[in-house]
Every structure is written in C-alpha cells, then in structure tokens.
Design a protein around this motif. Structure first.
Motif, PDB file in Angstrom:
ATOM      1  N   VAL A 199      15.056  -9.091  -6.555  1.00  0.00           N
ATOM      2  CA  VAL A 199      14.608  -8.052  -5.623  1.00  0.00           C
ATOM      3  C   VAL A 199      14.955  -8.480  -4.208  1.00  0.00           C
TER       4      VAL A 199
ATOM      5  N   GLY B  90       5.806  -2.855   2.895  1.00  0.00           N
ATOM      6  CA  GLY B  90       5.411  -2.362   1.572  1.00  0.00           C
ATOM      7  C   GLY B  90       6.556  -1.841   0.720  1.00  0.00           C
TER       8      GLY B  90
ATOM      9  N   TRP C 103      18.769 -13.095   2.615  1.00  0.00           N
ATOM     10  CA  TRP C 103      18.120 -14.369   2.240  1.00  0.00           C
ATOM     11  C   TRP C 103      18.222 -15.375   3.393  1.00  0.00           C
TER      12      TRP C 103
ATOM     13  N   ALA D 167       8.930  -3.579  -1.036  1.00  0.00           N
ATOM     14  CA  ALA D 167       9.028  -4.286  -2.320  1.00  0.00           C
ATOM     15  C   ALA D 167       7.823  -3.948  -3.199  1.00  0.00           C
ATOM     16  N   ARG D 168       6.657  -3.810  -2.607  1.00  0.00           N
ATOM     17  CA  ARG D 168       5.473  -3.415  -3.392  1.00  0.00           C
ATOM     18  C   ARG D 168       5.728  -2.052  -4.045  1.00  0.00           C
TER      19      ARG D 168
ATOM     20  N   VAL E 142      14.857  -6.917   0.114  1.00  0.00           N
ATOM     21  CA  VAL E 142      14.563  -5.866   1.100  1.00  0.00           C
ATOM     22  C   VAL E 142      15.269  -6.268   2.395  1.00  0.00           C
TER      23      VAL E 142
ATOM     24  N   ARG F  65       7.914  -6.456   5.094  1.00  0.00           N
ATOM     25  CA  ARG F  65       6.486  -6.371   5.430  1.00  0.00           C
ATOM     26  C   ARG F  65       6.061  -4.943   5.760  1.00  0.00           C
TER      27      ARG F  65
END
Ligand SMILES: CC(C)(COP(=O)(O)OP(=O)(O)OC[C@H]1O[C@@H](n2cnc3c(N)ncnc32)[C@H](O)[C@@H]1OP(=O)(O)O)[C@@H](O)C(=O)NCCC(=O)NCCS
Length: 162
Positions: free
Chosen positions: A80, A90, A25, A92-93, A82, A88
């Motif tokens: 969530v 994908g 974070w 988390a998608r 990453v 960037r």
C-alpha cells in the motif's frame, strides 16, 4: 483535500506505480522496495486491488491485495502507498476499509499483512487499524520473525479479523 477517484488498476498502471515508490517511500531507487511489485500484480491481482487518482489523473494512492488461493478464508494486503502530500488524511484507512468490505463479501474472515522491523510507520498504521502485530524475537526494538523471508529478511506479521 482534492477529490479522489477509485478504480481497479490495469497492467498499464504498473510503470507509474513502480516509479512512485522511491518518491513515496523517500528512498533512493536502488534501495526502494520496487522489487516487491512485479508486473504480475497488475496482470493477475487487479480485481482485488485499488488505484486512486486525483482530479487531474495524478496517482494518489494504491493498494495491492488478494484473496489467498490456498487459504480462502484469508485476505492478504501485499502493498500500500499514499502520495506524501496526501498522507495522514485517512486515505490508507479508507483503502483498507474498502478492501475489507470487498473481502468480507467474498467470504474472508481474516486479513493478513507483513512489514519489516524498521518500518515503524507501517506498524503504527496497522495498529491504528486494529491489526495484531506478532514476532518471536526482538529485532531493532520490536518483535519480528527471524529470517521470515530468507536469511536476514526479518518480518513483523499483522492479522485482523474481518
Ligand atoms: C503508511 C501509509 C500507507 C499510511 O497512509 P495514510 O493515508 O497516511 O494513513 P491514514 O491517514 O489512513 O492513517 C490512519 C492512522 O494510521 C496511523 N498512522 C498513519 N501514518 C502514520 C505515521 N506516519 N506515524 C504514526 N502513525 C501513523 C495513525 O493512527 C492514523 O490515524 P490519525 O491520522 O487519525 O492519527 C503511508 O504513510 C505511506 O504510503 N507511506 C509510505 C509507504 C509505506 O511505508 N508503505 C507501507 C505501509 S504498509
């Protein structure tokens, strides 16, 4: 990108996930939202959550989610993250799509999540995944629900059909 391995989290994963939060974070430990992830999520919500590791076993990403106990048609994504070097790409998608499929199989028809008004990254991400964003008062330039989580704890809500 490095091969990734997906599994259910275990109680013993709690510590390293919490330790990753300030780094991922990019916040000092005292300001990072570690309090949102008490150990109970690694005891009672593991069957609907996902943990991702790279080939060397390093933590790569996680999604903590569940089916609502009170609103069984609703799935909820609580948290969530990453790893910065994998963002960037994908990841988390992919985690969200895995969670959506799991929740559809359990009969859920919608998925909800929330974030803070200043978390523009989360708002962009949820928008890209087809979530509708809502609030009733402009806070820091976006619509949010005032005092949603207590005094001064304004939140933007997200919902999406499954
Ligand atoms: C938010 C977060 C989970 C996104 O994870 P990610 O794996 O990087 O996201 P994806 O690569 O799957 O992105 C999917 C789409 O969301 C949008 N998106 C993701 N990160 C974004 C960013 N920083 N700014 C703007 N849009 C973004 C984009 O449309 C992206 O598609 P594109 O890359 O093809 O343009 C990640 O940045 C993160 O862990 N941040 C720190 C922790 C945090 O803020 N978590 C709360 C988020 S709910």
């Amino acid at each position: 990108m490095t091969p990734l391995h997906y599994r259910r989290p275990e109680e013993s994963d709690h510590r390293r996930v919490v330790e990753a939060i300030p780094l991922w974070w990019k916040m000092p430990p005292e300001a990072a939202p570690t309090g949102l992830l008490p150990r109970l999520f690694f005891q009672h919500f593991t069957d609907t959550s996902i943990l991702v590791e790279d080939d060397s076993g390093q933590l790569a990403a996680f999604l903590i989610g569940f089916r609502s106990a009170s609103r069984p048609e609703t799935a909820y994504i609580h948290f969530v993250g990453v790893a910065p070097e994998l963002q960037r790409h994908g990841v988390a998608r992919d985690l969200y799509e895995r969670f959506f499929a799991m929740m559809r199989d359990r009969g859920c028809t919608r998925v909800d999540a929330i974030t803070g008004p200043i978390n523009r990254r989360s708002q962009s991400f949820h928008g890209a995944l087809g979530f509708t964003q809502a609030g009733d008062t402009e806070v820091d330039g976006v619509l949010a629900y005032l005092d949603y989580d207590g005094p001064g704890q304004h939140r933007v809500t997200f919902t999406r059909a499954l």
